[in-house]
Design a protein around this motif. Structure first.
Motif, PDB file in Angstrom:
ATOM      1  N   ARG A  50     -56.947  64.661  71.139  1.00 54.08           N
ATOM      2  CA  ARG A  50     -56.535  63.433  70.639  1.00 54.08           C
ATOM      3  C   ARG A  50     -55.179  63.068  71.486  1.00 54.08           C
ATOM      4  NH1 ARG A  50     -59.653  59.122  67.881  1.00 54.08           N
ATOM      5  NH2 ARG A  50     -58.447  56.853  68.789  1.00 54.08           N
ATOM      6  N   PRO A  72     -59.363  66.905  77.162  1.00 56.39           N
ATOM      7  CA  PRO A  72     -60.125  66.268  75.873  1.00 56.39           C
ATOM      8  C   PRO A  72     -61.430  67.003  76.663  1.00 56.39           C
ATOM      9  CG  PRO A  72     -57.995  65.040  75.710  1.00 56.39           C
ATOM     10  CD  PRO A  72     -57.981  65.637  77.653  1.00 56.39           C
ATOM     11  N   GLU A  73     -61.735  66.362  78.511  1.00 57.20           N
ATOM     12  CA  GLU A  73     -62.817  66.801  78.804  1.00 57.20           C
ATOM     13  C   GLU A  73     -63.354  67.555  78.647  1.00 57.20           C
ATOM     14  OE1 GLU A  73     -60.163  64.632  79.881  1.00 57.20           O
ATOM     15  OE2 GLU A  73     -60.484  64.348  81.874  1.00 57.20           O
ATOM     16  N   PHE A  84     -67.633  62.507  64.764  1.00 60.64           N
ATOM     17  CA  PHE A  84     -66.413  61.592  64.567  1.00 60.64           C
ATOM     18  C   PHE A  84     -66.400  60.742  63.425  1.00 60.64           C
ATOM     19  CE2 PHE A  84     -64.065  60.479  68.358  1.00 60.64           C
ATOM     20  CZ  PHE A  84     -64.152  61.356  69.280  1.00 60.64           C
ATOM     21  N   ILE A  88     -67.315  55.903  67.508  1.00 58.13           N
ATOM     22  CA  ILE A  88     -66.799  54.313  68.176  1.00 58.13           C
ATOM     23  C   ILE A  88     -68.776  53.301  69.180  1.00 58.13           C
ATOM     24  CG2 ILE A  88     -64.582  54.113  70.335  1.00 58.13           C
ATOM     25  CD1 ILE A  88     -63.955  55.464  68.159  1.00 58.13           C
ATOM     26  N   GLU A  89     -68.073  52.144  69.205  1.00 62.33           N
ATOM     27  CA  GLU A  89     -69.211  51.045  69.908  1.00 62.33           C
ATOM     28  C   GLU A  89     -68.513  51.718  71.380  1.00 62.33           C
ATOM     29  OE1 GLU A  89     -69.452  47.854  67.352  1.00 62.33           O
ATOM     30  OE2 GLU A  89     -69.957  48.452  65.522  1.00 62.33           O
ATOM     31  N   ILE A  90     -68.785  51.449  72.229  1.00 63.49           N
ATOM     32  CA  ILE A  90     -69.552  51.116  73.162  1.00 63.49           C
ATOM     33  C   ILE A  90     -71.073  49.669  73.771  1.00 63.49           C
ATOM     34  CG2 ILE A  90     -69.157  51.883  75.708  1.00 63.49           C
ATOM     35  CD1 ILE A  90     -67.828  54.522  75.216  1.00 63.49           C
ATOM     36  N   VAL A  93     -73.838  50.157  76.799  1.00 67.52           N
ATOM     37  CA  VAL A  93     -74.172  51.426  77.162  1.00 67.52           C
ATOM     38  C   VAL A  93     -74.619  51.908  76.303  1.00 67.52           C
ATOM     39  CG1 VAL A  93     -72.982  53.828  77.737  1.00 67.52           C
ATOM     40  CG2 VAL A  93     -71.828  51.730  78.339  1.00 67.52           C
ATOM     41  N   PHE A  98     -75.595  57.044  78.155  1.00 67.37           N
ATOM     42  CA  PHE A  98     -73.942  57.824  77.487  1.00 67.37           C
ATOM     43  C   PHE A  98     -74.733  59.374  78.053  1.00 67.37           C
ATOM     44  CE2 PHE A  98     -70.864  60.049  74.019  1.00 67.37           C
ATOM     45  CZ  PHE A  98     -70.608  59.224  74.638  1.00 67.37           C
TER      46      PHE A  98
ATOM     47  N   ASP B 429     -59.715  54.718  72.298  1.00 68.85           N
ATOM     48  CA  ASP B 429     -60.463  55.679  71.373  1.00 68.85           C
ATOM     49  C   ASP B 429     -61.517  55.376  71.452  1.00 68.85           C
ATOM     50  OD1 ASP B 429     -60.924  53.035  71.328  1.00 68.85           O
ATOM     51  OD2 ASP B 429     -61.035  52.778  68.399  1.00 68.85           O
ATOM     52  N   GLN B 430     -62.050  54.511  72.902  1.00 70.60           N
ATOM     53  CA  GLN B 430     -63.431  54.350  73.259  1.00 70.60           C
ATOM     54  C   GLN B 430     -63.719  55.523  74.631  1.00 70.60           C
ATOM     55  OE1 GLN B 430     -63.666  50.248  74.987  1.00 70.60           O
ATOM     56  NE2 GLN B 430     -65.548  50.342  73.777  1.00 70.60           N
ATOM     57  N   PHE B 432     -61.138  57.813  74.641  1.00 73.68           N
ATOM     58  CA  PHE B 432     -60.964  59.451  73.667  1.00 73.68           C
ATOM     59  C   PHE B 432     -62.491  60.076  73.875  1.00 73.68           C
ATOM     60  CE2 PHE B 432     -60.932  62.541  70.392  1.00 73.68           C
ATOM     61  CZ  PHE B 432     -60.238  63.185  70.786  1.00 73.68           C
ATOM     62  N   TYR B 433     -63.554  58.717  73.092  1.00 75.50           N
ATOM     63  CA  TYR B 433     -64.849  59.654  72.918  1.00 75.50           C
ATOM     64  C   TYR B 433     -65.610  59.642  73.939  1.00 75.50           C
ATOM     65  CZ  TYR B 433     -69.433  58.526  69.922  1.00 75.50           C
ATOM     66  OH  TYR B 433     -70.404  58.297  69.392  1.00 75.50           O
ATOM     67  N   CYS B 434     -65.556  59.372  74.812  1.00 75.98           N
ATOM     68  CA  CYS B 434     -65.971  59.375  75.807  1.00 75.98           C
ATOM     69  C   CYS B 434     -65.323  60.465  76.474  1.00 75.98           C
ATOM     70  CB  CYS B 434     -66.208  59.127  77.212  1.00 75.98           C
ATOM     71  SG  CYS B 434     -67.083  57.066  77.072  1.00 75.98           S
ATOM     72  N   ASN B 435     -64.069  61.467  76.753  1.00 76.20           N
ATOM     73  CA  ASN B 435     -63.358  62.430  77.012  1.00 76.20           C
ATOM     74  C   ASN B 435     -64.705  63.240  76.295  1.00 76.20           C
ATOM     75  OD1 ASN B 435     -60.144  61.304  77.726  1.00 76.20           O
ATOM     76  ND2 ASN B 435     -62.447  61.147  78.563  1.00 76.20           N
ATOM     77  N   ILE B 448     -67.783  51.764  80.700  1.00 77.71           N
ATOM     78  CA  ILE B 448     -67.663  50.770  79.401  1.00 77.71           C
ATOM     79  C   ILE B 448     -67.527  49.428  80.651  1.00 77.71           C
ATOM     80  CG2 ILE B 448     -65.810  49.910  78.231  1.00 77.71           C
ATOM     81  CD1 ILE B 448     -64.782  53.625  77.562  1.00 77.71           C
TER      82      ILE B 448
END
Lengths: 254, 481
Positions: A50, A72-73, A84, A88-90, A93, A98, B429-430, B432-435, B448
């Motif tokens: 992060r 991070p990826e 987490f 997190i909401e997306i 999708v 996802f 944060d979205q 990062f969540y994907c990453n 997104i």
């Protein structure tokens, strides 16, 4: 598998981690416990990469690679998974879409062919059973309007799909009722193997009745101040954190 | 699902991919605009005198009009006398069918990924292609002809079906409507015409593909779609232009007429050259699109994906005249770098029990400005009119702007009008969540954004939806991180 040496990290100039040392071998489950604000979630976030956190000192080696130098990826593609605390909401999708994107990018990194729709779906079916998740949930927008339990179950489902080497569960027990806790823990236990390791970050001993740790570490003021086996967790449950705080604070002032 | 991934994999170019141009011999009008030029165009097109008179009348009206300045866009005004109002590729003789079209022209469209060869075309889409000022080819004419469907270039329609053109031309967008509509009425060069007879359901998507090739040329096309009672047609429009340093003008007019129980779906994927990263060049897209639900129980649905153009000024609208008629507007407008878009719709409720639905999704990135402007008007006799409007804005970065200008004008107390609006940012944060799940940042943004725009993209025919998803991702590449 994972070796953390003298790890210091801060957020907006405020130091949170002040020298973490931790060795984790394949097959092990480590629990990180500690009072609120001790740096547990920060440790999880720093390992996942992060950006808000700045690593000021120390190194982390994961399977022979300098973890902190990876994006991070790429950490995820190397096999680090973070469940987490607040997923997190997306909107728009689906979990399915996802995960298909995620899984195929991970596979590409590892030099594997992307999964076609048929193989992907059969993999999903297999993993769905593992965490007792409903297919309907997976076609809805990711985490949008999910209950607390659904979100956590979805995290563990993603973990099952991505088959990580190191799983970090950040307060996965928070907001779960006892049934959900059991289902989520069962999922985690089924995914454990001799080749993988798990870090369980939690405030309470309750989760550790289901996911039994090999080692328990107590984090306080950004350092691991006590390590032990699962008995330590029971002791903490009984006596609270105050005795540890006192122990640490008194030695610090001497 | 597999298409989504394909799209993500296809993303490798950050540049506008249709920025090339081709040199070929053209037939051009002299630069500038005056009555003689209009006569020149009309003669060139061998038009009947009534049409020339119509053009000249429009020109007079236009001359008395000021250029509109109310839109939330800023640009240096164009010198309209420095433009060329007609440019056409030279063809030795007029092609009778697609096999007689100059192979060089066909090659241009092949390069754009549009095959004019009917055998090679995907089943189910007939296409009319307009290059600069003229229509160069229309496919599947014979197949459609068997059903009585007319689908041809506007010029051809003027010659072959003058009674239809005279009846409907300017009936939905009168020449007096606005500055650009008046200009278009004076100088329009070509476009598409389509007529669906009573009770016929058009078996394939009809499509027009616009391409501006020549420099210093304005494109002024007109599209006229007439859906007679109880008919159905789905119409697609696509467009690209070469990358040039100067701004180019595109001022089109689209008119749709829907009879009783008729339904028209009109979809646009607009990909005009948006200008470069510093805001140089790009198309000025000043377009008037309007449909009239003339008959009871008719329906007109606009779907637009706006990714290109330096400046967009466009409000596809519905006049809901027939009782129980329905108007819909679904829009995704993306702006990046220095692009400006002022777009939205007008829903004018005249008939009883009319319904309209507006879903607008704006996405702004870079230093761009993105405005939604929408009007809902309920006239006095429009009992039980219903409107639902949803206007969402998504911001990327902190140098762009999103604006919403809703206008409500309600003259009947039984009307029910709802307006919802949200503004959000693509959260770190979205991403990062994907990453954290192994998805690279650019792909995360694409995921997104496509999720955000899903409700609109779902309205597009399949082939177009895929194209649109790709475009959204391409337009926004490099805007995060």
């Amino acid at each position: 598998m994972l070796s953390i040496k003298n790890l210091h990290a801060s957020i907006e100039g405020t130091p949170i981690l002040r020298g973490i040392n931790l060795e984790i071998k394949a097959g092990e489950v480590h629990a990180i416990m500690g009072p609120n604000g001790s740096g547990k979630s920060t440790l999880a976030s720093v390992l996942a990469g992060r950006e808000e956190y700045e690593v000021t000192e120390g190194e982390v080696v994961f399977q022979g690679k300098e973890l902190l130098e990876l994006s991070p990826e790429d950490r995820a593609r190397e096999g680090v998974f973070l469940a987490f605390q607040y997923p997190i909401e997306i909107p728009g999708v689906s979990t399915t879409n996802f995960l298909r994107t995620a899984l195929n990018q991970v596979r590409e990194y590892r030099g594997l062919e992307p999964l076609d729709a048929v193989k992907f779906l059969s993999l999903m079916k297999e993993k769905m059973a593992l965490v007792e998740i409903d297919q309907k949930l997976l076609s809805r927008s990711l985490n949008e309007g999910f209950s607390g339990g659904e979100k956590k179950r979805n995290e563990i489902f993603q973990m099952a799909m991505l088959e990580p080497v190191l799983s970090i569960l950040d307060e996965t027990d928070s907001g779960l009722d006892i049934d959900a806790l059991r289902i989520v823990s069962n999922g985690v236990n089924k995914l454990k193997s001799e080749k993988t390791a798990t870090i369980v970050v939690t405030h309470y001993q309750r989760l550790l009745e289901y996911i039994v740790p090999d080692f328990v570490h107590v984090l306080y003021k950004g350092r691991i101040v006590k390590s032990g086996t699962k008995e330590l967790a029971l002791e903490l449950e009984e006596k609270g954190y105050d005795w540890i705080k006192e122990e640490v604070d008194s030695t610090a002032t001497v | 699902m597999s298409k989504d991934n394909q799209i993500l994999e296809d993303l490798n170019s950050k540049e506008y991919e249709h920025g090339w141009s081709v040199d070929f011999e053209t037939d051009e009008a002299p630069l500038g605009l005056n009555e003689d030029i209009i006569r020149w165009i009309s003669t060139k097109k061998e038009e009947p005198t009534w049409l020339l008179a119509w053009r000249l009348k429009a020109f007079k009206i236009w001359q008395a009009m000021p250029e509109p300045e109310w839109a939330n866009v800023h640009y240096a005004k164009m010198d309209l006398q420095a433009l060329r109002y007609y440019s056409a590729p030279k063809q030795s003789k007029k092609p009778k069918n697609i096999n007689e079209v100059d192979p060089e022209l066909i090659a241009i469209y092949e390069r754009l990924g549009i095959s004019l060869n009917e055998q090679k075309r995907l089943q189910g889409i007939a296409i009319d292609v307009v290059l600069d000022s003229v229509s160069v080819a229309t496919t599947f004419k014979e197949t459609l002809g068997k059903l009585g469907i007319l689908f041809c270039s506007f010029s051809e329609a003027v010659k072959e079906h003058p009674e239809l053109i005279q009846k409907y031309l300017g009936s939905v967008v009168p020449m007096t409507d606005n500055y650009y509509a008046a200009l278009n009425s004076a100088v329009f060069s070509d476009g598409s015409f389509c007529y669906i007879p009573k009770g016929v359901r058009c078996p394939m998507e009809l499509s027009t593909y616009f391409r501006i090739n020549a420099a210093n040329t304005g494109q002024f096309e007109r599209t006229l779609i007439v859906a007679d009672d109880s008919s159905y047609v789905s119409y697609l429009e696509g467009c690209t232009a070469p990358q040039r340093d100067e701004n180019q003008l595109h001022a089109a007019v689209v008119e749709i007429y829907a009879g009783a129980h008729a339904e028209v779906k009109y979809s646009t994927v607009q990909n005009w050259f948006p200008g470069d990263k510093d805001g140089k060049g790009g198309i000025f897209n000043f377009v008037t699109k309007r449909g009239i639900c003339a008959g009871d129980h008719s329906k007109i649905s606009w779907t637009q994906v706006e990714t290109g153009s330096a400046v967009t000024w466009k409000y596809p609208s519905c006049i809901l005249k027939g009782d129980y008629s329905i108007g819909e507007f679904y829009s995704v407008a993306v702006t990046n770098n220095y692009q400006q878009a002022d777009t939205g719709t007008k829903m004018i409720h005249i008939g009883k029990n009319t319904k309209s639905r507006i879903v607008s999704k704006g996405i702004s990135a870079g230093k761009s400005q993105n405005s939604y402007r929408g009007q809902v008007q309920v006239m006095k006799r429009a009992h039980n009119a219903r409107n639902f409007s949803q206007c969402d804005s998504l911001l990327m970065g902190d140098q762009c702007g999103a604006h919403t200008f809703p206008y409500l004008d309600i003259a009947n107390p039984s009307a029910k009008v709802e307006h919802e609006a949200t503004t959000s940012k693509i959260g770190e944060d979205q991403i990062f969540y994907c990453n954290q799940r192994g998805i690279a940042t650019e792909d995360a943004v694409a995921l997104i954004v496509n999720g955000y725009a899903k409700e609109v993209l779902n309205q597009l025919p399949m082939e177009f939806a895929v194209e649109a998803q790709k475009l959204l991702a391409l337009t926004l590449e490099g805007s995060v991180g």
